[in-house]
Design a protein around this motif. Sequence first.
Motif, mmCIF file in Angstrom:
data_model
loop_
_atom_site.group_PDB
_atom_site.id
_atom_site.type_symbol
_atom_site.label_atom_id
_atom_site.label_comp_id
_atom_site.label_asym_id
_atom_site.label_seq_id
_atom_site.Cartn_x
_atom_site.Cartn_y
_atom_site.Cartn_z
ATOM 1 N N LEU A 14 0.824 -1.204 0.000
ATOM 2 C CA LEU A 14 0.000 0.000 0.000
ATOM 3 C C LEU A 14 0.863 1.261 0.000
ATOM 4 O O LEU A 14 0.593 2.217 -0.741
ATOM 5 N N ALA A 15 1.881 1.268 0.837
ATOM 6 C CA ALA A 15 2.781 2.426 0.900
ATOM 7 C C ALA A 15 3.517 2.617 -0.425
ATOM 8 O O ALA A 15 3.658 3.745 -0.923
ATOM 9 N N GLN A 16 3.958 1.513 -1.019
ATOM 10 C CA GLN A 16 4.656 1.593 -2.302
ATOM 11 C C GLN A 16 3.710 2.039 -3.416
ATOM 12 O O GLN A 16 4.125 2.762 -4.335
ATOM 13 N N ALA A 17 2.459 1.607 -3.322
ATOM 14 C CA ALA A 17 1.482 1.989 -4.343
ATOM 15 C C ALA A 17 1.239 3.496 -4.338
ATOM 16 O O ALA A 17 1.104 4.126 -5.400
ATOM 17 N N ILE A 18 1.186 4.087 -3.148
ATOM 18 C CA ILE A 18 1.011 5.540 -3.041
ATOM 19 C C ILE A 18 2.201 6.270 -3.668
ATOM 20 O O ILE A 18 2.033 7.239 -4.431
ATOM 21 N N ALA A 41 2.718 -4.949 -6.701
ATOM 22 C CA ALA A 41 2.719 -6.337 -6.231
ATOM 23 C C ALA A 41 3.290 -7.293 -7.267
ATOM 24 O O ALA A 41 3.722 -8.405 -6.925
ATOM 25 N N GLN A 42 3.285 -6.892 -8.551
ATOM 26 C CA GLN A 42 3.838 -7.718 -9.631
ATOM 27 C C GLN A 42 3.133 -9.063 -9.752
ATOM 28 O O GLN A 42 3.753 -10.080 -10.094
ATOM 29 N N THR A 43 1.834 -9.086 -9.464
ATOM 30 C CA THR A 43 1.078 -10.339 -9.558
ATOM 31 C C THR A 43 0.272 -10.438 -10.855
ATOM 32 O O THR A 43 -0.204 -11.503 -11.210
ATOM 33 N N ASN A 44 0.128 -9.304 -11.534
ATOM 34 C CA ASN A 44 -0.644 -9.265 -12.771
ATOM 35 C C ASN A 44 0.314 -8.923 -13.916
ATOM 36 O O ASN A 44 0.558 -7.759 -14.218
ATOM 37 N N ALA A 46 0.175 -9.254 -17.167
ATOM 38 C CA ALA A 46 -0.372 -8.556 -18.341
ATOM 39 C C ALA A 46 -0.528 -7.072 -18.060
ATOM 40 O O ALA A 46 -0.204 -6.225 -18.908
ATOM 41 N N LEU A 47 -1.028 -6.735 -16.872
ATOM 42 C CA LEU A 47 -1.188 -5.333 -16.495
ATOM 43 C C LEU A 47 0.173 -4.647 -16.430
ATOM 44 O O LEU A 47 0.337 -3.524 -16.948
ATOM 45 N N THR A 48 1.134 -5.284 -15.798
ATOM 46 C CA THR A 48 2.480 -4.708 -15.678
ATOM 47 C C THR A 48 3.094 -4.460 -17.043
ATOM 48 O O THR A 48 3.674 -3.394 -17.298
ATOM 49 N N ALA A 49 2.953 -5.430 -17.945
ATOM 50 C CA ALA A 49 3.516 -5.292 -19.292
ATOM 51 C C ALA A 49 2.865 -4.150 -20.048
ATOM 52 O O ALA A 49 3.534 -3.388 -20.759
ATOM 53 N N ALA A 50 1.541 -4.003 -19.902
ATOM 54 C CA ALA A 50 0.815 -2.945 -20.602
ATOM 55 C C ALA A 50 1.267 -1.568 -20.132
ATOM 56 O O ALA A 50 1.479 -0.656 -20.947
ATOM 57 N N ILE A 51 1.433 -1.402 -18.826
ATOM 58 C CA ILE A 51 1.856 -0.103 -18.286
ATOM 59 C C ILE A 51 3.302 0.198 -18.681
ATOM 60 O O ILE A 51 3.626 1.335 -19.076
ATOM 61 N N LYS A 52 4.175 -0.792 -18.596
ATOM 62 C CA LYS A 52 5.569 -0.578 -18.982
ATOM 63 C C LYS A 52 5.682 -0.193 -20.460
ATOM 64 O O LYS A 52 6.495 0.661 -20.829
ATOM 65 N N TYR A 53 4.847 -0.817 -21.293
ATOM 66 C CA TYR A 53 4.879 -0.476 -22.716
ATOM 67 C C TYR A 53 4.408 0.960 -22.926
ATOM 68 O O TYR A 53 5.014 1.716 -23.702
ATOM 69 N N GLN A 54 3.327 1.347 -22.241
ATOM 70 C CA GLN A 54 2.819 2.709 -22.362
ATOM 71 C C GLN A 54 3.882 3.728 -21.974
ATOM 72 O O GLN A 54 4.085 4.739 -22.654
ATOM 73 N N LEU A 55 4.586 3.462 -20.893
ATOM 74 C CA LEU A 55 5.634 4.378 -20.434
ATOM 75 C C LEU A 55 6.826 4.386 -21.387
ATOM 76 O O LEU A 55 7.447 5.442 -21.610
ATOM 77 N N SER A 56 7.138 3.225 -21.976
ATOM 78 C CA SER A 56 8.287 3.148 -22.884
ATOM 79 C C SER A 56 8.075 3.930 -24.164
ATOM 80 O O SER A 56 9.033 4.340 -24.815
ATOM 81 N N THR A 57 6.804 4.146 -24.525
ATOM 82 C CA THR A 57 6.506 4.899 -25.743
ATOM 83 C C THR A 57 6.453 6.399 -25.495
ATOM 84 O O THR A 57 6.215 7.174 -26.425
ATOM 85 N N GLY A 58 6.644 6.784 -24.236
ATOM 86 C CA GLY A 58 6.624 8.208 -23.920
ATOM 87 C C GLY A 58 5.248 8.768 -23.659
ATOM 88 O O GLY A 58 5.085 9.968 -23.438
ATOM 89 N N LYS A 59 4.237 7.910 -23.674
ATOM 90 C CA LYS A 59 2.868 8.361 -23.419
ATOM 91 C C LYS A 59 2.615 8.383 -21.919
ATOM 92 O O LYS A 59 3.053 7.498 -21.188
#
Length: 323
Positions: A14-18, A41-44, A46-59
């Motif tokens: 929770l603290a890390q999420a904030i 938490a790194q448990t999902n 697909a979600l982690t990959a989607a967010i990392k891809y979004q950030l890698s594209t500069g969006k």
Amino acid sequence: MKYQDSIKQADVILAQAIKQLQLWHLAATPINYAISYEFVAQTNKALTAAIKYQLSTGKKLDNFYMEAVYQQFILGQSKFRDEMLSEFDGLINSVQTNVNDSTISVDSFISKLDSNLNDLKSGDKEKVNHACNNLAKATIVFKTEQQRLTERLQKVQKNSQELQLELEDIRKEIYLDPLTGLYNRKAMSKNIEAWYKENPDKSVAAIVINVDQYSQITQRFGTLIGDVLLSKIAHKIESYVDDSGLPIRTGGDEFLILLPEVDSQIAYEIGEKIREGVSKLRFISSKSGVRLPKMTISVGVNKFNVSQNVNAVIDKTRNSIST
């Protein structure tokens, strides 16, 4: 907190999420918080990959993107509801087929019964008359049952029609952007997949459209006015796309049009017509009567093969955008 996490683990996450939300410059809304928790938490995967891809594209991670991620990867509705749609579609087709087959079968049976009456009359008079009487009674009973069956089938048909309407509402919820009514990224993926199955070499023209200075507009007039402007612009974009094209809202202020088997020059001309059409739109607040700023868009055009990485093509098209 996820049910499988201990209290101690949950407190740490929770603290890390904030902190993660602060790094992303996002408010701690329930949706953003849920996504941040899953990411930390790194448990999902697909979600982690989607967010990392979004950030890698500069969006950036805006509310539009976070809501889409939440719907797809946390609610988990996508695969389940897609399968449900397929199952219900199959059920409806099966019911309709059974209705037709039953009707044909019953009509054929009644026709045979009626035609046999004349044949039976050609034999022994007493036996034939007796058989005719029995057959007539059986026919009356059968026709009565057939009428009941017809009524039941009609009811099933009515129910299936109602179900089809409900399924259509579900399709809209899954595949349409609620604000603009355009298709969303899930619909884009589904159509590209279908095009690939149809022809792996199918070419598609892509038109990427960005609304100029949209963030300044929302800062000055508020998100509600911004939503209204986006909706009007989306309607104008859709008006230039025929049934073969796919108008999509891919981001907060970004749209994409996919045109299968369309030449790049034609796609460019369509993009220019849309740009001109949007520039002619005039917006006036219905409450205050204040004239809102003139809206303009930037357009980029590219062409790709459905076997290519579509996200990479879209990124390349963004880089070619001209104002």
